[in-house]
Design a protein around this motif. Structure first.
Motif, PDB file in Angstrom:
ATOM      1  N   HIS A  89       0.973  -0.657  -0.172  1.00 26.90           N
ATOM      2  CA  HIS A  89       0.326   0.022  -0.036  1.00 26.90           C
ATOM      3  C   HIS A  89       1.229   1.449   0.172  1.00 26.90           C
ATOM      4  N   ASP A 103       0.985   7.869   3.829  1.00 30.31           N
ATOM      5  CA  ASP A 103       0.283   7.550   2.602  1.00 30.31           C
ATOM      6  C   ASP A 103      -0.127   6.057   4.251  1.00 30.31           C
ATOM      7  N   SER A 149      -5.351  11.534   1.566  1.00 29.85           N
ATOM      8  CA  SER A 149      -6.809  11.348   1.976  1.00 29.85           C
ATOM      9  C   SER A 149      -7.438   9.711   0.858  1.00 29.85           C
ATOM     10  N   ASP A 150      -5.510   9.559   0.505  1.00 32.05           N
ATOM     11  CA  ASP A 150      -5.719   8.147  -0.221  1.00 32.05           C
ATOM     12  C   ASP A 150      -4.810   6.793   0.682  1.00 32.05           C
ATOM     13  N   ARG A 210      -3.561   4.493   3.669  1.00 28.65           N
ATOM     14  CA  ARG A 210      -3.915   3.288   4.648  1.00 28.65           C
ATOM     15  C   ARG A 210      -3.523   3.335   5.661  1.00 28.65           C
ATOM     16  N   ARG A 256      -9.460   2.056   5.208  1.00 26.67           N
ATOM     17  CA  ARG A 256      -8.960   3.928   4.368  1.00 26.67           C
ATOM     18  C   ARG A 256     -10.044   4.339   5.426  1.00 26.67           C
TER      19      ARG A 256
END
Length: 224
Positions: A36, A95, A124-125, A127, A222
């Motif tokens: 990820h 991230d 926002s993306d 994990r 998420r």
């Protein structure tokens, strides 16, 4: 009684089953974070411990920014790791935020604060990847036997609590959770995660068997 090092209780345990479970967890942890983590991405490991996970990840991903939050253990002797006191001190939104074998030691208030701060910190993306021990079902009985036989430690559970936990029932948690996993239930944490995140994956480790026959579980989340 002399303290048993964390290393000897986990990846270098004299019990081959426990050693296999913990080494499998480390391999899975590194693989999940790497999966990820985008190129030149940033990861922060909450409760980084000895820094083994971040160092192992750095060997595979020299492009990654490696940050650690670890209030209790001394910094690892790895110059690639950057230590910060809190999420607010990070230079950029990460991230990936990882918390491996940490949440079972936190109070309910600390878990709420951690999940809120992780949600606020992630891009926002991003994990959130969490692993916790399974302390209900057959795994509980095996872990308590391992503790008694190899490390000559008495159980934190009464006989009735041990039966209840092995049958998947709730066991009261102690006020001081730092030195014990007693009463921790991954199902409770999963519901707390779902209050703020979308749980995308639940991965059992180390065996392809139901949860009651496994040692750990991973949650990949998420932002909701």
């Amino acid at each position: 009684m002399a303290a048993v090092s964390y290393d000897r209780q986990t990846i270098n345990s004299p019990n081959p089953l426990a050693r296999f479970a913990h080494r499998s967890r480390l391999v899975r942890s590194v693989a999940l974070v790497e999966q990820h983590l985008p190129l030149h991405g940033t990861v922060v490991d909450f409760g980084a411990g000895t820094g083994l996970l971040l160092s192992s990840l750095g060997d595979r991903r020299p492009d990654a920014g490696l940050f650690a939050i670890e209030p209790y253990m001394p910094p690892a002797g790895d110059a690639r790791l950057h230590y910060v006191r809190e999420f607010a001190a990070l230079p950029a939104r990460p991230d990936v935020i990882s918390a491996f074998e940490v949440c079972e030691h936190l109070s309910d208030v600390e878990i709420s604060r951690f999940l809120w701060e992780a949600w606020e910190a992630l891009n926002s993306d991003g994990r959130l990847i969490v692993s916790v021990p399974i302390m209900v079902g057959g795994a509980l009985l095996l872990k308590e036997l391992n503790r008694a036989i190899l490390f000559r430690r008495g159980s934190d559970y009464s006989p009735s609590e041990l039966v209840a936990g092995t049958l998947g029932r709730t066991v009261p948690r102690p006020a001081d959770r730092g030195p014990t996993h007693k009463g921790f239930d991954f199902r409770w944490l999963r519901e707390r995660l779902r209050q703020r995140f979308v749980v995308e994956e639940q991965i059992l480790s180390p065996l392809p068997l139901p949860w009651w026959a496994n040692s750990q579980i991973f949650f990949v989340c998420r932002k909701a």
